[in-house]
Enzyme design. Structure first.
Site, PDB file in Angstrom:
ATOM      1  N   GLU A   1      40.180  38.511  36.786  1.00 49.91           N
ATOM      2  CA  GLU A   1      41.112  38.716  37.894  1.00 49.91           C
ATOM      3  C   GLU A   1      41.813  37.414  38.275  1.00 49.91           C
ATOM      4  OE1 GLU A   1      38.620  42.443  39.874  1.00 49.91           O
ATOM      5  OE2 GLU A   1      38.230  40.391  40.515  1.00 49.91           O
TER       6      GLU A   1
ATOM      7  N   ALA B   1      28.775  45.080  45.150  1.00 49.96           N
ATOM      8  CA  ALA B   1      28.747  45.482  46.552  1.00 49.96           C
ATOM      9  C   ALA B   1      27.938  46.756  46.775  1.00 49.96           C
ATOM     10  CB  ALA B   1      30.179  45.665  47.063  1.00 49.96           C
TER      11      ALA B   1
END
Length: 473
Positions: A182, A331
């Site tokens: 990313e 997460a």
């Protein structure tokens, strides 16, 4: 100065939560209506949505949109108190947690403890690399990297030396996992789109972006098909992929890389980003000293089936600090672990004994990683099968945007992020490109100041020791 922190209602069960990340925050929210008092202790004032840090570093969103204040999030939760402090001691026998804020030390007793202190960047024993290649774990890291990236372009604009200009316009991202992919993709897009035409002496589109990893594939956990797609997309954007390349040294001006054949080569690059590994919080070592619990290679605690430390059924470890087979450090693992610990505490208040707890079961909702504007990869397990649905491209990118909007805290943050995304992805503009010299140099300056303070303290202690010896003589 040492103070003792006691719950508002001593008769109620007191839950202490260490950490304000996904695990800690979702555990606290799960206990909102429980008959308990909660103290959440964190070393930062905010809850950080870490998967979007790279967007702060590349000017797409502001830090406030992904790091809302923990106090504000929990201000309507009347059974919860938030304390700022760095936990440095856990006493499982006395059932206390000790934290420090500047010179103030606070001792907090607990009945149940949830440790969700997260993980830091790992340099695999080469901690001096951090000075030259910041990680991507904190807001400070992201702001520093933004300053380093944009600062490199500004320095190149002023340089008349072709070799120096080439070094300044070479950006190296170390680690080809989701964060590295990313980051490399967004640096390339920033250079090719946002900064295009903004300089008079240099052409930002000629910037060289290198993504390297000691592994043999980009996004290896996603499997060979998506890995190949991601690599092809990055290469189309002009990102140089260097695999099976191990970093052996780093300095201000570049890095040394060892190839599979044993040869060592040098890459001249002033701006480096480290996204190659993680190391769990040092609190795991404290638990090992007191309970004998095992740690894995990354310092994560090998918890029991109910996420507790052996012989301590009231001490839960969740998130990036827990080592559980089949649970990745993402997460969702932290969220589900935090909620499980909270539910176990509530069940215990109703009479459930620790041996009656159902083992923690992780529900894999899949994995995603963005590559660039309109391009991402997605991998989602198919229910009741061992197969996974895999896709890439535009629809995977839309799925990534939607999912991350859902998990951002607060309607206003979601709205602001959506607006920033709209302009960043439909135009060449990015709204968060302001940088300061302090952002770039504050971390190293603070480190130097801390070292100086330690030396001064040692000198004072030595002088006192000499004076005492002299008096004794």
């Amino acid at each position: 100065m040492t103070t003792s922190d006691t719950p508002t209602s001593p008769a109620r069960h007191h839950v202490v939560i260490i950490g304000s990340g996904f695990g800690g925050l979702f555990a606290a929210q799960r206990l909102k209506r429980a008959d308990v008092d909660i103290t959440l202790i964190a070393r930062t004032t905010h809850h950080l949505f870490q998967p979007m840090l790279y967007q702060v570093a590349t000017g797409i969103v502001s830090e406030g949109e992904i790091a809302p204040a923990t106090r504000i999030i929990l201000r309507d939760q009347k059974n919860t108190r938030v304390l700022l402090g760095d936990v440095f001691e856990i006493d499982v026998n006395a059932q206390t947690v000790t934290s420090r804020l500047l010179t103030r030390v606070t001792v907090t007793p607990y009945d149940s403890l949830i440790i969700a202190a997260g993980a830091d960047q790992s340099y695999f024993g080469n901690d001096h690399f951090a000075e030259y290649a910041p990680g991507m774990k904190t807001i400070d890291h992201a702001l520093e990297l933004r300053g380093r990236i944009l600062g490199a372009f500004e320095q190149a604009e002023l340089s008349d030396d072709p070799a120096e200009r080439e070094k300044l316009l070479t950006f190296v991202v170390i680690g080809a996992g989701p964060t590295g992919v990313e980051m490399a993709g967004q640096i390339a897009e920033m250079a090719d789109r946002t900064l295009k035409g903004s300089f008079r002496h240099i052409d930002p589109t000629k910037a060289r972006v290198i993504l390297l990893d000691a592994a043999s594939a980009v996004l290896a956990p996603f499997g060979p098909k998506l890995s190949a797609k991601a690599q092809k997309r990055l290469e189309k954007m002009g990102v140089e992929i260097q695999l099976d390349a191990m970093v052996t040294n780093l300095d201000y001006d570049g890095l040394e890389v060892k190839d599979p054949d044993g040869t060592v080569r040098r890459i001249e690059a002033q701006c480096k980003v480290w996204s190659a590994g993680v190391q769990a919080s040092a609190l795991g070592s404290i638990l090992t000293e007191q309970t004998g619990v095992e740690l894995d290679r990354a310092g994560r605690v090998k918890v029991g089936p109910d996420l507790t430390v052996p012989d301590n059924p009231n001490v839960f470890v969740v998130g990036d600090m827990m080592a559980v087979d089949g649970v990745p450090g993402v997460a969702q693992g932290a969220i589900q672990g935090g909620r499980y610990a909270a539910d176990a505490i509530k069940a215990g208040l109703k009479g459930q004994t620790p041996d009656q707890r159902k083992p923690f079961s992780y529900f894999d909702k899949g994995s995603m990683a963005t590559i660039s504007r309109y391009a991402a990869v997605m991998q989602v397990p198919l229910p009741f099968t061992k197969k996974k649905f895999e896709t890439e491209g535009y629809f995977a990118w839309l799925g990534w945007l939607a999912l991350h909007l859902v998990y951002l805290v607060g309607f206003r943050n979601r709205l602001n992020t959506f607006i920033n995304w709209f302009f960043a992805f439909t135009t060449r503009g990015r709204t968060q490109l302001a940088v300061t010299e302090q952002q770039v140099y504050a971390r190293t300056a603070m480190g130097a100041l801390s070292a100086l303070e330690r030396r001064e303290a040692e000198e004072i202690q030595e002088k006192l020791a000499r004076a005492q010896r002299k008096q004794g003589a």
